[in-house]
Design an enzyme around this catalytic site. Structure first.
Site, short mmCIF file in Angstrom:
data_model
loop_
_atom_site.label_atom_id
_atom_site.label_comp_id
_atom_site.label_asym_id
_atom_site.label_seq_id
_atom_site.Cartn_x
_atom_site.Cartn_y
_atom_site.Cartn_z
N GLY A 283 0.74 -1.00 -0.08
CA GLY A 283 -0.08 -0.04 0.12
C GLY A 283 0.67 1.51 0.08
CB ALA B 270 3.42 6.92 2.44
CB SER C 187 -2.11 2.58 2.54
OG SER C 187 -0.99 1.85 3.11
N GLY C 188 -2.72 2.09 5.80
CA GLY C 188 -2.73 0.77 6.72
C GLY C 188 -2.62 -0.35 6.38
CE LYS C 189 2.95 0.48 3.52
NZ LYS C 189 2.49 1.77 3.59
CG HIS D 277 5.20 0.89 13.74
ND1 HIS D 277 4.45 0.16 12.27
CD2 HIS D 277 5.13 2.15 12.80
CE1 HIS D 277 4.60 0.46 11.62
NE2 HIS D 277 4.78 1.99 11.22
NE ARG E 171 -0.03 -0.01 15.06
CZ ARG E 171 0.71 0.51 13.36
NH1 ARG E 171 -0.08 1.39 12.98
NH2 ARG E 171 1.02 0.45 12.76
NE ARG E 172 6.60 -3.94 17.94
CZ ARG E 172 7.23 -2.69 17.53
NH1 ARG E 172 7.37 -2.64 16.71
NH2 ARG E 172 8.26 -3.18 18.76
#
Length: 182
Positions: free
Chosen positions: A7, A9, A11-13, A48, A51-52
């Protein structure tokens, strides 16, 4: 199962890949390719990490991705690679490819060729679930700068080769996944 999530930048990939990893029911190892070389990248990495889930393992490998995947992949594990785009950029600048493009020379970079070939060769042999995230960069204009053109060309080639080696390929746009393969 080998999956490629592509996807643009923002994009939610990555979020989609994390959702797939969580839903796999397997132990998850997040394999990061980014290097925190400036404040912006440090903030992206921190985002990131926040979020994990806390129970996910984490490994880092900026260059030798196939070897690291061989070490981490297991039948009871999902390895999430985020992302092939940064990995490719690392290869271009760690080897001679970026300098060759800048100088207008033909690209002859053993690091780039060897590491990308090693990844394509390793993917079908890896046990467990492998989820790879990559940017789709080929939908814009052809870049003016030689290194940017090299990057766009090599990213397109890499995405095609990885897609061919994966069981499933998903394009994410505006946070919405669209299955392209599988």
């Amino acid at each position: 199962m080998k999956q490629l999530i592509i996807g643009g930048a923002r994009s939610g990939k990555s979020l989609h890949a994390e959702t797939l990893a969580r839903a796999s029911g397997l132990a998850v190892t997040y394999l990061a390719t980014a290097e925190a070389r400036d404040g912006e990248m440090q903030r992206r990495i921190a985002h990131h990490r926040e979020r994990r889930p806390a129970d996910w393992g984490c490994a880092e490998e900026p260059l030798h991705l196939a070897a690291k995947l061989r070490d981490l992949a297991a039948p009871d594990t999902c390895v999430l690679v985020d992302c092939l785009t940064l990995w490719l950029s690392n290869l271009l600048f760690a080897g001679r490819a970026a300098a060759q493009a800048e100088a207008g020379e033909a690209i002859a970079c053993p690091l780039l060729a060897g590491e990308t070939a090693a990844l394509i060769e390793a993917l079908p042999q890896l046990p467990g679930c492998i989820v790879l995230v990559s940017n789709e960069v080929g939908w814009g204009i052809v870049p003016m700068h030689p290194v940017s053109r090299l990057f766009a060309d090599e990213q397109g080639r890499l995405n095609q080769r990885v897609a061919a080696a994966c069981d499933r390929v998903t394009l994410v746009a505006a946070g919405l996944p669209l299955t392209l393969k599988g």
